[in-house]
Scaffold this motif. Structure first.
Motif, PDB file in Angstrom:
ATOM      1  N   MET A 140      51.606  12.660  -6.340  1.00 27.95           N
ATOM      2  CA  MET A 140      51.898  13.870  -6.213  1.00 27.95           C
ATOM      3  C   MET A 140      50.382  14.492  -6.798  1.00 27.95           C
ATOM      4  SD  MET A 140      54.509  16.242  -8.565  1.00 27.95           S
ATOM      5  CE  MET A 140      55.995  15.578  -7.606  1.00 27.95           C
ATOM      6  N   SER A 141      49.875  15.414  -6.410  1.00 28.14           N
ATOM      7  CA  SER A 141      48.531  16.007  -6.907  1.00 28.14           C
ATOM      8  C   SER A 141      48.871  17.255  -7.714  1.00 28.14           C
ATOM      9  CB  SER A 141      47.597  16.348  -5.858  1.00 28.14           C
ATOM     10  OG  SER A 141      47.331  15.423  -5.262  1.00 28.14           O
ATOM     11  N   PHE A 142      48.062  17.295  -8.855  1.00 28.83           N
ATOM     12  CA  PHE A 142      48.304  18.657  -9.647  1.00 28.83           C
ATOM     13  C   PHE A 142      47.002  18.813 -10.201  1.00 28.83           C
ATOM     14  CE2 PHE A 142      49.515  14.668 -11.724  1.00 28.83           C
ATOM     15  CZ  PHE A 142      49.006  14.856 -13.089  1.00 28.83           C
ATOM     16  N   ASN A 143      46.764  19.941 -11.131  1.00 27.93           N
ATOM     17  CA  ASN A 143      45.776  20.633 -11.823  1.00 27.93           C
ATOM     18  C   ASN A 143      46.267  21.068 -13.128  1.00 27.93           C
ATOM     19  OD1 ASN A 143      43.688  19.956  -9.940  1.00 27.93           O
ATOM     20  ND2 ASN A 143      44.075  21.866  -8.973  1.00 27.93           N
ATOM     21  N   MET A 144      45.520  20.993 -14.059  1.00 27.85           N
ATOM     22  CA  MET A 144      46.136  21.537 -15.506  1.00 27.85           C
ATOM     23  C   MET A 144      45.126  22.546 -16.168  1.00 27.85           C
ATOM     24  SD  MET A 144      47.767  18.073 -17.245  1.00 27.85           S
ATOM     25  CE  MET A 144      46.156  16.983 -16.928  1.00 27.85           C
ATOM     26  N   ASN A 145      45.940  23.419 -16.758  1.00 27.56           N
ATOM     27  CA  ASN A 145      45.182  24.177 -17.556  1.00 27.56           C
ATOM     28  C   ASN A 145      45.688  24.598 -18.965  1.00 27.56           C
ATOM     29  OD1 ASN A 145      43.338  26.406 -18.036  1.00 27.56           O
ATOM     30  ND2 ASN A 145      44.707  28.117 -17.279  1.00 27.56           N
ATOM     31  N   ARG A 146      44.851  24.326 -19.825  1.00 25.87           N
ATOM     32  CA  ARG A 146      45.378  24.590 -21.479  1.00 25.87           C
ATOM     33  C   ARG A 146      45.343  26.066 -21.654  1.00 25.87           C
ATOM     34  NH1 ARG A 146      47.994  21.145 -25.110  1.00 25.87           N
ATOM     35  NH2 ARG A 146      46.348  19.769 -24.670  1.00 25.87           N
ATOM     36  N   ILE A 147      46.429  26.744 -21.743  1.00 20.27           N
ATOM     37  CA  ILE A 147      46.434  28.129 -22.111  1.00 20.27           C
ATOM     38  C   ILE A 147      46.472  28.356 -23.497  1.00 20.27           C
ATOM     39  CG2 ILE A 147      47.411  28.675 -19.773  1.00 20.27           C
ATOM     40  CD1 ILE A 147      50.126  29.142 -20.982  1.00 20.27           C
ATOM     41  N   ASN A 148      46.792  27.462 -24.222  1.00 17.32           N
ATOM     42  CA  ASN A 148      46.842  27.885 -25.686  1.00 17.32           C
ATOM     43  C   ASN A 148      47.028  26.467 -26.206  1.00 17.32           C
ATOM     44  OD1 ASN A 148      49.744  27.122 -26.572  1.00 17.32           O
ATOM     45  ND2 ASN A 148      50.197  29.260 -25.801  1.00 17.32           N
ATOM     46  N   PHE A 207      49.737  22.899 -12.235  1.00 20.11           N
ATOM     47  CA  PHE A 207      49.680  23.512 -10.921  1.00 20.11           C
ATOM     48  C   PHE A 207      49.650  22.413  -9.975  1.00 20.11           C
ATOM     49  CE2 PHE A 207      47.568  26.448 -13.628  1.00 20.11           C
ATOM     50  CZ  PHE A 207      48.246  27.685 -13.276  1.00 20.11           C
ATOM     51  N   PHE A 208      50.975  22.305  -9.088  1.00 18.95           N
ATOM     52  CA  PHE A 208      51.018  21.444  -8.106  1.00 18.95           C
ATOM     53  C   PHE A 208      50.357  22.006  -6.517  1.00 18.95           C
ATOM     54  CE2 PHE A 208      54.438  20.839 -11.339  1.00 18.95           C
ATOM     55  CZ  PHE A 208      54.393  19.502 -11.491  1.00 18.95           C
ATOM     56  N   HIS A 209      49.906  21.085  -6.179  1.00 17.71           N
ATOM     57  CA  HIS A 209      49.362  21.592  -4.824  1.00 17.71           C
ATOM     58  C   HIS A 209      50.355  22.143  -3.521  1.00 17.71           C
ATOM     59  CE1 HIS A 209      45.259  19.424  -5.299  1.00 17.71           C
ATOM     60  NE2 HIS A 209      45.826  19.872  -6.410  1.00 17.71           N
ATOM     61  N   ASP A 210      51.753  21.899  -3.924  1.00 18.65           N
ATOM     62  CA  ASP A 210      52.607  22.649  -3.110  1.00 18.65           C
ATOM     63  C   ASP A 210      52.877  24.045  -3.535  1.00 18.65           C
ATOM     64  OD1 ASP A 210      54.248  22.229  -5.311  1.00 18.65           O
ATOM     65  OD2 ASP A 210      55.615  21.047  -4.213  1.00 18.65           O
ATOM     66  N   GLY A 211      52.354  24.580  -4.480  1.00 17.56           N
ATOM     67  CA  GLY A 211      52.205  25.879  -4.917  1.00 17.56           C
ATOM     68  C   GLY A 211      53.145  26.106  -6.141  1.00 17.56           C
ATOM     69  N   ARG A 212      53.941  25.104  -6.559  1.00 17.58           N
ATOM     70  CA  ARG A 212      54.546  25.178  -7.779  1.00 17.58           C
ATOM     71  C   ARG A 212      53.608  25.219  -9.238  1.00 17.58           C
ATOM     72  NH1 ARG A 212      57.798  20.895  -8.796  1.00 17.58           N
ATOM     73  NH2 ARG A 212      56.193  19.739  -7.592  1.00 17.58           N
ATOM     74  N   PHE A 213      54.153  25.805 -10.033  1.00 18.60           N
ATOM     75  CA  PHE A 213      53.527  25.670 -11.426  1.00 18.60           C
ATOM     76  C   PHE A 213      54.717  25.464 -12.637  1.00 18.60           C
ATOM     77  CE2 PHE A 213      53.693  29.959 -11.514  1.00 18.60           C
ATOM     78  CZ  PHE A 213      54.049  30.447 -12.695  1.00 18.60           C
ATOM     79  N   GLU A 214      54.528  24.900 -13.555  1.00 14.07           N
ATOM     80  CA  GLU A 214      55.124  24.652 -14.752  1.00 14.07           C
ATOM     81  C   GLU A 214      54.486  24.962 -16.195  1.00 14.07           C
ATOM     82  OE1 GLU A 214      58.066  21.510 -15.193  1.00 14.07           O
ATOM     83  OE2 GLU A 214      57.863  21.286 -13.038  1.00 14.07           O
ATOM     84  N   THR A 215      54.895  25.652 -17.002  1.00 18.29           N
ATOM     85  CA  THR A 215      54.347  25.801 -18.283  1.00 18.29           C
ATOM     86  C   THR A 215      54.738  24.841 -19.300  1.00 18.29           C
ATOM     87  OG1 THR A 215      53.739  28.034 -17.690  1.00 18.29           O
ATOM     88  CG2 THR A 215      53.652  27.193 -20.234  1.00 18.29           C
ATOM     89  N   LEU A 216      54.192  23.855 -19.936  1.00 20.22           N
ATOM     90  CA  LEU A 216      54.711  22.727 -20.712  1.00 20.22           C
ATOM     91  C   LEU A 216      54.228  22.891 -21.911  1.00 20.22           C
ATOM     92  CD1 LEU A 216      54.261  19.808 -17.973  1.00 20.22           C
ATOM     93  CD2 LEU A 216      56.524  21.247 -18.423  1.00 20.22           C
ATOM     94  N   THR A 217      55.050  22.201 -22.899  1.00 17.72           N
ATOM     95  CA  THR A 217      54.710  22.045 -24.326  1.00 17.72           C
ATOM     96  C   THR A 217      53.958  21.041 -24.512  1.00 17.72           C
ATOM     97  OG1 THR A 217      56.599  21.100 -24.945  1.00 17.72           O
ATOM     98  CG2 THR A 217      56.519  23.569 -25.220  1.00 17.72           C
TER      99      THR A 217
END
Length: 52
Positions: free
Chosen positions: A1-9, A16-26
């Motif tokens: 599964m491919s994904f990218n990450m972006n630290r927001i705080n 961000f998953f390459h199928d268009g989904r995203f999740e915000t994780l602690t």
């Protein structure tokens, strides 16, 4: 599964998953996610995604 990450705080990262989904994780959720994906060094992986 491919994904990218972006630290927001300091305690949240968007995955961000390459199928268009995203999740915000602690940080704790991110560590669990990374272990499930077979990646062990969360900070190194985030830094690597930020520089790619």
């Amino acid at each position: 599964m491919s994904f990218n990450m972006n630290r927001i705080n300091p305690n949240q990262t968007q995955v961000f998953f390459h199928d268009g989904r995203f999740e915000t994780l602690t940080n704790e959720e991110l560590e669990d996610f990374m272990l499930q994906m077979g990646l062990t060094d969360v900070n190194e992986t985030i830094e690597q995604n930020l520089t790619d």
